[in-house]
Design an enzyme around this catalytic site. Structure first.
Site, PDB file in Angstrom:
ATOM      1  N   LYS A   1       0.827  -1.208   0.000  1.00 34.38           N
ATOM      2  CA  LYS A   1       0.000   0.000   0.000  1.00 34.38           C
ATOM      3  C   LYS A   1       0.869   1.269   0.000  1.00 34.38           C
ATOM      4  O   LYS A   1       1.956   1.267   0.574  1.00 34.38           O
ATOM      5  CB  LYS A   1      -0.861  -0.021   1.255  1.00 34.38           C
ATOM      6  CG  LYS A   1      -1.930   1.039   1.296  1.00 34.38           C
ATOM      7  CD  LYS A   1      -2.673   0.952   2.608  1.00 34.38           C
ATOM      8  CE  LYS A   1      -3.588   2.147   2.773  1.00 34.38           C
ATOM      9  NZ  LYS A   1      -2.887   3.417   2.793  1.00 34.38           N
TER      10      LYS A   1
ATOM     11  N   LYS B   1       7.667   1.293   1.423  1.00 31.89           N
ATOM     12  CA  LYS B   1       8.298   0.383   0.440  1.00 31.89           C
ATOM     13  C   LYS B   1       9.654   0.905  -0.024  1.00 31.89           C
ATOM     14  O   LYS B   1      10.628   0.169  -0.025  1.00 31.89           O
ATOM     15  CB  LYS B   1       7.420   0.237  -0.817  1.00 31.89           C
ATOM     16  CG  LYS B   1       6.208  -0.617  -0.661  1.00 31.89           C
ATOM     17  CD  LYS B   1       5.468  -0.755  -1.967  1.00 31.89           C
ATOM     18  CE  LYS B   1       4.982   0.580  -2.538  1.00 31.89           C
ATOM     19  NZ  LYS B   1       4.045   1.296  -1.670  1.00 31.89           N
TER      20      LYS B   1
ATOM     21  N   LYS C   1       5.901   9.238  -8.722  1.00 25.68           N
ATOM     22  CA  LYS C   1       6.568  10.177  -7.798  1.00 25.68           C
ATOM     23  C   LYS C   1       8.079  10.201  -8.037  1.00 25.68           C
ATOM     24  O   LYS C   1       8.750  11.172  -7.730  1.00 25.68           O
ATOM     25  CB  LYS C   1       6.326   9.759  -6.346  1.00 25.68           C
ATOM     26  CG  LYS C   1       4.913   9.981  -5.840  1.00 25.68           C
ATOM     27  CD  LYS C   1       4.864  10.090  -4.317  1.00 25.68           C
ATOM     28  CE  LYS C   1       5.493   8.925  -3.559  1.00 25.68           C
ATOM     29  NZ  LYS C   1       4.836   7.623  -3.682  1.00 25.68           N
TER      30      LYS C   1
ATOM     31  N   ASP D   1      -1.644  -0.360  -4.814  1.00 26.38           N
ATOM     32  CA  ASP D   1      -2.420  -1.514  -5.228  1.00 26.38           C
ATOM     33  C   ASP D   1      -2.161  -1.802  -6.700  1.00 26.38           C
ATOM     34  O   ASP D   1      -1.795  -0.904  -7.438  1.00 26.38           O
ATOM     35  CB  ASP D   1      -3.918  -1.164  -5.108  1.00 26.38           C
ATOM     36  CG  ASP D   1      -4.531  -1.814  -3.895  1.00 26.38           C
ATOM     37  OD1 ASP D   1      -4.080  -2.903  -3.539  1.00 26.38           O
ATOM     38  OD2 ASP D   1      -5.481  -1.234  -3.339  1.00 26.38           O
TER      39      ASP D   1
END
Lengths: 438, 286
Positions: free
Chosen positions: B10, B15, B41, B133
């Site tokens: 998520k 991450k 990003k 996702d």
């Protein structure tokens, strides 16, 4: 394998919704479609469609002249709005037009470019810019045609307190998809004018433009000449803009159906009955003058035909009724190729089941040419009225073939028509000429 | 043959921090590592580059307006060497709310493959850091056959992250059946209390998956992230650096392929509710 094949659409008789929308815009005088899609969509779809409609030319800015954003990977990833803005500006700067219609293709719709906002940026009192979401996956040409009708109604038309006495807007004939659309509409216009009406023709490039659409809300009646294309549109038109509609589920071919149409319109608009009957009598007198002479063929040479029709629903109904009810030919098979939504199919079958002498042709809804040829190949028809794609199956049957539907690549179409009194005569001449040659 | 690893989870769960620190820990052992950020990003590799933002693959190649120009872009313009020689690349993508980020990832990775970027770099490890996702085909690109062969999902004790992980499991099952990436395990982030650990363990049991490492909340990690570095670089002797070294060693050796058993949404929600009640109960006790 068969099952797989049956799901393939081979030899389609229509294009995608973008294709239908583009040709619809091209059919409005000085309307410029701006295609917001990948390279090739505009050129292939418009050129393919107009060529396959009896070589009707590229229109004002169709074919090689169609403005397009030519979407590439850059636009897919970053959005195509800047590119659209650039192309729209260039189009407005360089093309002398009455309006520009942004039409989206599949990719632009998938990524969701905000075309309404961009059209809004350019609507500052100059040349109007309309926007239509017509990504090919939305449906076929007919859906594309309807999207344009609905879009022009919502973006352009306002409710009018004023009613123009005798104004009738004509819908249901899909430009280019009906290969005779120009001649058909000219015949409808001629007949309505004879009733003292003011037919408002929505299509006819070089002749009828945006003005027809602007004044459409002032009409006394919307006349829909189709059992389904535009049905939702005329209903919505009545609700929102207060113009009633009359649905005639066929393109009238020959005297019986055309006289019936004139009487229906006369009744709906309270036209003096005497005038209607006078027009009918005059027109019928001329039509029967020729039909009477032609009928000697039937009597002297025993020429009588068993026929099959392969075409869009409104023309299929018109032709079948004329050849059966007026000419006494035997209808064997009617293949409806415009894929009408399920809810309209029963009514179409009913139209084709109420013919003279209780004759009931086999009625099939099918758009896949492989399946069409298989069905046609089993008939005992000796005249096949269909598209250029259907010539080989007619030859197989040793039947004669008359090209009356799209794709039509074996004839040039100018002001020809199958509609009205004139159209019935023309159709008869085509059939008999084809039979002589076969 | 490079070991190709995809890390999903998520948005905002950490991450990029985990992937960068793991890359750094693997590189510390002398292996050649390549890290590819798959997020518009474009900040996956910042902490391997002293906080520097690098030009993205998409920004570079899509300057080209024609397909021909697009195909002739030099790969060396989009790969950058970071901490301990780690090769960094960022797919990049559109601004929020416009265009198609998914297509962007497909385009970027296809281009890297076409241009032989992987052969040129010849890495021992490729780590794909993939956003959020798997909402559409584009984000699944690294899962497909021949790209990320091992997949890790980052979770926390937060229900929304577990919900996303369950969805990711669905995508992994789908692509796994077609020969695509297989799940190698879960990485649990922000795990500081026994209750949090219990929650992720329960989730793993329920979905027949396995947690391979628990990463505690760490101020050190947050600080080094802000400095644009990994803890391997900025605090090599810290406890948290050792956690990443342990994780790196596990990832380097791990061969297990898990076939997850994602659960239906109502069942997951019911379980989430029970977790919440348990947490509240323990809070009241304390």
């Amino acid at each position: 394998m068969r099952e797989v094949l049956s799901k393939i659409l081979r030899g389609p008789r229509y294009a995608c919704s973008l294709g239908g929308a583009m040709t619809t815009i091209l059919a409005i005088n000085r309307g410029v479609p701006l295609v917001h899609s990948s390279p090739g969509c505009g050129y292939n779809l418009t050129l393919g469609q107009v060529i396959a409609s009896g070589y009707q030319g590229q229109g004002y800015t169709g074919g090689a002249c169609i403005p397009s954003t030519r979407f590439t990977a850059k636009q897919v990833v970053y959005g195509g709005e800047d590119r659209l803005r650039q192309q729209l500006k260039a189009t407005l700067d360089w093309v002398d037009s009455d309006f520009v219609a942004i039409l989206t293709g599949c990719t632009a719709d998938l990524i969701g470019d905000d075309i309404a906002a961009i059209a809004g940026e350019f609507n500052n009192g100059g040349v109007p810019v309309f926007h239509f979401t017509t990504g090919g996956f939305k449906g076929n040409s007919f859906r594309g045609h309807e999207i344009v009708l609905e879009g022009l109604a919502s973006q352009l038309m306002k409710e009018s307190a004023r009613r123009e006495k005798g104004q009738v807007n004509v819908f249901g004939v899909v430009p280019y998809q009906d290969i005779f659309w120009r001649g058909d509409l000219a015949e409808i216009r001629r007949l309505l004018e004879k009733l003292g009406l003011k037919p408002n023709m929505m299509f006819g490039h070089k002749v009828f433009g945006l003005e027809s659409w602007r004044k459409a809300p002032e009409a006394e009646l919307n006349l829909l000449l189709s059992p389904w294309v535009g049905m939702g549109f005329v209903k919505e038109f009545e609700q929102r803009l207060g113009v009633p509609y009359l649905v005639v589920p066929e393109l009238p071919v020959g005297p019986t159906a055309t006289s019936a149409l004139l009487r229906k319109v006369g009744e709906k608009l309270n036209i003096d009955r005497e005038l209607v009957e006078k027009v009918v009598a005059e027109e019928e007198k001329e039509a029967y003058y020729y039909l009477d002479d032609a009928s000697d063929l039937y009597i002297d040479f025993g020429w009588h035909f068993n026929f099959a029709v392969i075409s869009d629903s409104n023309l299929a109904i018109g032709i079948t009724k004329f050849l059966t009810n007026d000419m006494g030919y035997v209808p064997h098979l009617v293949v409806i190729t415009d894929d009408p939504p399920d809810k309209y199919r029963e009514a179409i079958v009913n139209e084709l089941s109420s013919l003279n002498h209780g004759l009931k042709p086999q009625v099939v809804f099918e758009s896949n040419s492989d399946s069409i040829w298989e069905i046609v190949g089993k008939t005992e028809a000796d005249v096949i009225l269909g598209s250029s794609l259907d010539r080989p199956v007619a030859q197989q049957l040793s039947a004669s073939h008359v090209c009356i539907s799209r794709p039509a690549v074996e004839r040039l179409i100018t002001n020809n028509t199958l509609c009205g009194y004139r159209g019935g005569l023309e159709l008869l001449a085509e059939i008999v000429t084809a039979a002589f040659r076969a | 043959m490079a070991r190709e690893i995809g890390v999903y989870g998520k948005g905002g769960i950490g991450k990029s921090t985990i992937v960068s620190n793991t890359s750094a820990a693997i590189a510390e052992k002398g292996a050649k590592v390549m890290q590819i950020g798959c997020d518009p990003k474009a900040d996956s590799t910042n902490s391997l580059l002293d906080g520097r933002y690098i030009p993205t693959i998409l920004d570079t190649v899509l300057e080209a307006d024609t397909v021909r120009e697009f195909r002739s872009v030099d790969v060396s313009k989009v790969i950058f060497e970071g901490y301990r020689g780690i090769i960094c690349a960022e797919c990049g993508g559109p601004d929020p709310g416009i265009g198609c980020a998914g297509r962007g990832i497909i385009t970027a990775i296809e281009l890297m493959k076409e241009q032989g970027a992987f052969e040129k770099v010849n890495p021992d490890y490729v780590l794909y850091d993939v956003l959020g996702d798997v909402v559409c085909g584009g984000f699944a690109m690294p899962l497909r056959q021949g790209i990320a062969k091992q997949v890790y999902i980052v979770v926390s004790a937060n229900f929304a992250s577990l919900y996303a992980a369950n969805n990711l499991c669905k995508a992994i099952v789908r692509f796994g059946e077609r020969g695509g990436g297989k799940l190698a395990g879960l990485i649990a982030n922000h795990i500081s209390t026994p209750e949090e650990k219990e929650i992720v363990n329960e989730f793993a049991a329920m979905t027949k998956t396995e947690v391979i490492e628990y990463i505690p909340y760490s101020r050190e990690l947050a600080r080094s992230d802000l400095q644009g570095q990994t803890v391997i670089q900025s605090a090599p002797d810290s406890e948290i650096a050792d956690v990443f070294r342990r994780l790196a060693a596990k990832i380097a050796e791990r061969e297990q392929q898990i076939i997850p058993a994602p659960v239906q949404a109502p069942e997951l929600r019911k379980w989430g509710q029970s977790c919440l009640e348990r947490l509240q109960a323990s809070g009241i006790k304390e």
